[in-house]
Design an enzyme around this catalytic site. Sequence first.
Site, PDB file in Angstrom:
ATOM      1  N   HIS A  72       0.857  -1.197   0.000  1.00 30.80           N
ATOM      2  CA  HIS A  72       0.000   0.000   0.000  1.00 30.80           C
ATOM      3  C   HIS A  72       0.883   1.233   0.000  1.00 30.80           C
ATOM      4  O   HIS A  72       1.706   1.409   0.903  1.00 30.80           O
ATOM      5  CB  HIS A  72      -0.923   0.009   1.231  1.00 30.80           C
ATOM      6  CG  HIS A  72      -2.131  -0.861   1.079  1.00 30.80           C
ATOM      7  ND1 HIS A  72      -3.227  -0.770   1.911  1.00 30.80           N
ATOM      8  CD2 HIS A  72      -2.409  -1.859   0.195  1.00 30.80           C
ATOM      9  CE1 HIS A  72      -4.138  -1.648   1.544  1.00 30.80           C
ATOM     10  NE2 HIS A  72      -3.672  -2.321   0.509  1.00 30.80           N
ATOM     11  N   TYR A 200      -9.475   5.237   7.337  1.00 26.06           N
ATOM     12  CA  TYR A 200      -9.615   5.595   8.756  1.00 26.06           C
ATOM     13  C   TYR A 200     -10.649   6.707   8.812  1.00 26.06           C
ATOM     14  O   TYR A 200     -10.391   7.816   8.329  1.00 26.06           O
ATOM     15  CB  TYR A 200      -8.291   6.091   9.322  1.00 26.06           C
ATOM     16  CG  TYR A 200      -7.232   5.034   9.514  1.00 26.06           C
ATOM     17  CD1 TYR A 200      -6.394   4.652   8.467  1.00 26.06           C
ATOM     18  CD2 TYR A 200      -7.059   4.426  10.747  1.00 26.06           C
ATOM     19  CE1 TYR A 200      -5.414   3.693   8.650  1.00 26.06           C
ATOM     20  CE2 TYR A 200      -6.079   3.464  10.941  1.00 26.06           C
ATOM     21  CZ  TYR A 200      -5.259   3.108   9.893  1.00 26.06           C
ATOM     22  OH  TYR A 200      -4.289   2.141  10.078  1.00 26.06           O
ATOM     23  N   PRO A 292      -4.596   0.260  18.470  1.00 24.52           N
ATOM     24  CA  PRO A 292      -4.336  -0.194  17.090  1.00 24.52           C
ATOM     25  C   PRO A 292      -4.470   0.877  16.010  1.00 24.52           C
ATOM     26  O   PRO A 292      -4.190   0.604  14.852  1.00 24.52           O
ATOM     27  CB  PRO A 292      -5.392  -1.290  16.912  1.00 24.52           C
ATOM     28  CG  PRO A 292      -6.485  -0.922  17.851  1.00 24.52           C
ATOM     29  CD  PRO A 292      -5.805  -0.310  19.031  1.00 24.52           C
ATOM     30  N   LYS A 296       0.798  -0.127  14.941  1.00 23.95           N
ATOM     31  CA  LYS A 296       2.188  -0.214  15.396  1.00 23.95           C
ATOM     32  C   LYS A 296       2.508  -1.425  16.266  1.00 23.95           C
ATOM     33  O   LYS A 296       3.697  -1.698  16.500  1.00 23.95           O
ATOM     34  CB  LYS A 296       2.556   1.062  16.165  1.00 23.95           C
ATOM     35  CG  LYS A 296       2.620   2.290  15.297  1.00 23.95           C
ATOM     36  CD  LYS A 296       3.713   2.165  14.263  1.00 23.95           C
ATOM     37  CE  LYS A 296       3.727   3.302  13.282  1.00 23.95           C
ATOM     38  NZ  LYS A 296       4.109   2.853  11.934  1.00 23.95           N
ATOM     39  N   TYR A 384       3.652   6.558   9.869  1.00 17.30           N
ATOM     40  CA  TYR A 384       2.830   5.393   9.523  1.00 17.30           C
ATOM     41  C   TYR A 384       3.662   4.315   8.829  1.00 17.30           C
ATOM     42  O   TYR A 384       3.557   3.129   9.162  1.00 17.30           O
ATOM     43  CB  TYR A 384       1.657   5.797   8.635  1.00 17.30           C
ATOM     44  CG  TYR A 384       0.587   4.735   8.536  1.00 17.30           C
ATOM     45  CD1 TYR A 384      -0.521   4.733   9.373  1.00 17.30           C
ATOM     46  CD2 TYR A 384       0.691   3.688   7.620  1.00 17.30           C
ATOM     47  CE1 TYR A 384      -1.499   3.743   9.296  1.00 17.30           C
ATOM     48  CE2 TYR A 384      -0.267   2.687   7.530  1.00 17.30           C
ATOM     49  CZ  TYR A 384      -1.363   2.722   8.385  1.00 17.30           C
ATOM     50  OH  TYR A 384      -2.327   1.731   8.306  1.00 17.30           O
TER      51      TYR A 384
END
Length: 389
Positions: A72, A200, A292, A296, A384
């Site tokens: 991704h 998200y 979550p 990580k 990220y």
Amino acid sequence: MRTQVLIIGGGPAGLLLSQLMHRQGIDTLVLERRSRDYVLARIRAGVLESGMVDLLREAGVGERMDREGIVHEGTYLALSNRGFRIDFKQLTGGSVMVYGQTELTRDLYQARDAMEGQVLHEVGRVQIHDLDTDSPHVTFTKDGRAQRIDCDYVAGCDGFHGVSRKTIDPAVLREFERVYPFGWLGILSQTPPVSEELIYASHERGFALCSMRNQNLSRYYLQVSLQDSIEQWSDDAFWDELKRRIPLAAAESIVTGESIEKSIAPLRSFVAEPMRWGRLFLCGDAAHIVPPTGAKGLNLAASDVYYLSRALQQHYNDNDDHGIETYSATALSRVWKAERFSWSMTRLLHRFPDQSPFDWRMQQVELEYLESSVAAQTSLAENYIGLPY
Ligand code: APR
Ligand code: PHB
């Protein structure tokens, strides 16, 4: 019995450490409380930082990940049913790999089998002794019989509820914790993912996440009250609520179906210091937990294992203890940065029961700023995909 590094816990941290040590000619033995099937039945996350991907390849367990994993190069954030994309590739040159923790753990077990690695399952009453001497040992029961293993070092990879952290002198151990006033209701469904990349979503009704395992296995999450129970959430109720919280286009195109797994997980930030005490090293969930939202948890276990494997290699192969001496500080420095990122993503994207209209407006404006600022997006993207080891 004797080994060089005794590893407590046969989850991803313990198995990856054992695999890396074996390839360096360092002897290990893994003690796992549960059966292999039980460990493999756990449904966990699956977004791997580039550092972890490299470490898995180095450990010789990257083949299936590279074949079946999905790269991704970005992700979506959404506010009140409107989404925008964070382009990791353009902002940082990096990406992440979507590959389930269950599959990764299966690959590690197969690699241990192939090298005839020693993993003892269904052991009981594990106790660690003499960590403040040069010759610690561990006692446990197996098939009802008491056993003892002598070793040079103990790696506590036994998760949050394990025995290792509890062995550290309470006068030395410091614990930092934040428990969040909500949980994540997650489902797994054999349906095509609603989006090519993760979504998200922040919404007045609460957070939502759209994720996947492969082209026909999707993973979705909803922020729910900790008082909620699974029984309250039928599949229909789940899908209806999810559609209310995600971008309109996704809500209209989502393919729904029967859930094959459904669970509620609490959210917590937790760090234990130090991560080394005498001959004991803590790795992974044994030392730290992240909510979550930043993906990580697994990646921090990998960076701990990276630092510890290097330190033990230096000790055994170069007679150099610098890595061992600095392990706790080095690992904690990266842990706290990931804790900050995970806490900030959680604070940004969830509705808190006690939040004021001002707080909600701040969340909205912070997301609008993120949508409009390359600098803000770059900061999120570099965290990220994973800060360097
Ligand atoms: N004796 C032996 N084994 C134990 C004991 C004990 N006293 N206590 C716990 N264990 C085992 C557990 O059964 C589990 O299989 O230790 C293992 C710890 O594995 P994980 O909890 O998966 O922790 P870790 O390997 O650090 O992986 C961290 O797991 O929870 C996710 O989000 C987290 O993705 C992260 C990853
Ligand atoms: C998941 O796929 O389960 C997942 C992905 C990203 C997260 C958390 C969970 O931040």
